[in-house]
Design an enzyme around this catalytic site. Structure first.
Site, short mmCIF file in Angstrom:
data_model
loop_
_atom_site.label_atom_id
_atom_site.label_comp_id
_atom_site.label_asym_id
_atom_site.label_seq_id
_atom_site.Cartn_x
_atom_site.Cartn_y
_atom_site.Cartn_z
CE LYS A 48 -3.85 -2.41 2.12
NZ LYS A 48 -4.58 -2.81 3.32
CD GLN A 92 -3.42 -4.48 6.33
OE1 GLN A 92 -3.36 -3.45 5.66
NE2 GLN A 92 -3.96 -5.59 5.87
CG ASP A 115 -10.03 -0.34 4.60
OD1 ASP A 115 -9.84 -0.44 3.37
OD2 ASP A 115 -9.28 -0.83 5.46
#
Ligand code: NDP
Length: 282
Positions: A48, A92, A115
């Protein structure tokens, strides 16, 4: 025909890089919170970070010890919520078992929730409201289908997997009463009976199971589109999907590879959502 997620993701990333290049002054900023030392999570975070660098997005990785208390993680997130150079925050997953994922997700400012896991964004997605951050993997699948001119409206989409990060949000997106959605969606899971009968009725089959080569040729309607979300690492280090690519590609009309399918699309959507977060904060 192969659905080349990698190539489509590269086109999207080139567009994002062009837009970021034109920004004078502060560039968009993504913060990634990584708790503990899970090697797979560390690898995802590295990719990422690399993807951000390639398009000119600033990235900041906050590494926290596996033993950290919930309140300390929330404190770090609140600092990022207040940080004006951060437009997008992601935590994460998976988290160490003592940390409550839903409390941590809910601590993220919904306007920086890149997200799309915050309950406000989940609710807006389900209601079909514009302006919600949509989770990157299902969004990536939707964009890939559209960019590959695969018809979605009126089609029967069978999704195997009901997780909050793939199966459920993908169903919510594709069933919306909107252009490029309007699908008839069926969700299957480990308790589903007669799975192969169901999968053979799919115009679009999405496998998000986490079981290597679970989907076989006999489970496919000839000509169907097959989307493989699975990422399974073999003992020899190779990555394979949930779909037995070799046999299924003999009958499928379109199919995504692993690697090079949904993985790169997910990263491209993360960059797109980060840029959107930046534009919304301005
Ligand atoms: P989860 O483990 O959360 O969900 C797996 C789902 O598969 C569950 O709903 C489970 O059912 C279902 N399932 C398991 N066994 C069977 C079976 N025998 N028959 C039917 N359904 C079954 O996984 P995720 O959604 O998080 O991820 C799925 C896969 O996608 C993983 O390989 C993951 O690594 C990958 N992934 C890839 C991403 C990418 O960027 N390409 C992003 C996110 C995930 P039940 O609910 O009943 O347990």
């Amino acid at each position: 025909m192969l659905l080349n997620g990698k190539a489509i993701a590269q086109e999207i990333q080139a567009e994002i890089a062009g837009q970021v290049h034109q920004i004078t002054g502060r560039k968009p900023g993504l913060a990634v919170v990584l708790v503990g030392h899970n090697p797979a999570s560390q690898a995802y975070v590295r990719s990422k970070k690399k993807a951000c660098a390639l398009v000119g997005i600033q990235s900041l990785v906050i590494e926290l010890p596996a033993s950290i208390a919930l309140s300390d993680v929330i404190y770090e997130i609140e600092k990022l919520n207040q940080n004006p150079s951060i437009d997008a925050i992601l935590v994460q997953l998976p988290l160490p078992p003592h940390l409550d994922e839903s409390q941590i997700t809910a601590a993220i400012d919904p306007n920086k929730d890149v997200d799309g896991f915050h309950p406000i964004n989940v609710g807006k997605m389900l209601l079909g409201e514009e302006g919600a951050f949509l989770p990157c993997t299902p969004l990536g699948i939707h964009v890939l289908l559209q960019k590959s001119s695969i018809p979605i409206e009126g089609q029967h989409v069978v999704i195997i997997g009901r997780s909050n990060i793939v199966g459920k949000p993908l169903a919510a997106i594709l069933m919306q009463k909107k252009r490029h959605c309007n699908a008839t969606v069926t969700i299957a899971h480990s308790q589903t009976k007669n799975l192969a009968v169901l999968t053979r009725s799919a115009d679009i089959l999405v496998a998000a199971i986490g079981r290597p080569h679970f989907i076989k040729k006999e489970m496919i309607q000839p000509g169907a589109t097959v989307i493989d979300v699975g990422i399974n690492r073999l003992p020899d280090g190779r990555l394979i999907g949930d779909v037995d690519f070799e046999s299924v590609s003999e009958v499928a009309g379109h199919i995504t590879p692993v690697p090079g399918g949904i993985g790169p699309m997910t990263i491209a959507m993360l960059l797109q959502n980060t840029l959107r977060g930046y534009n919304d904060q301005k």
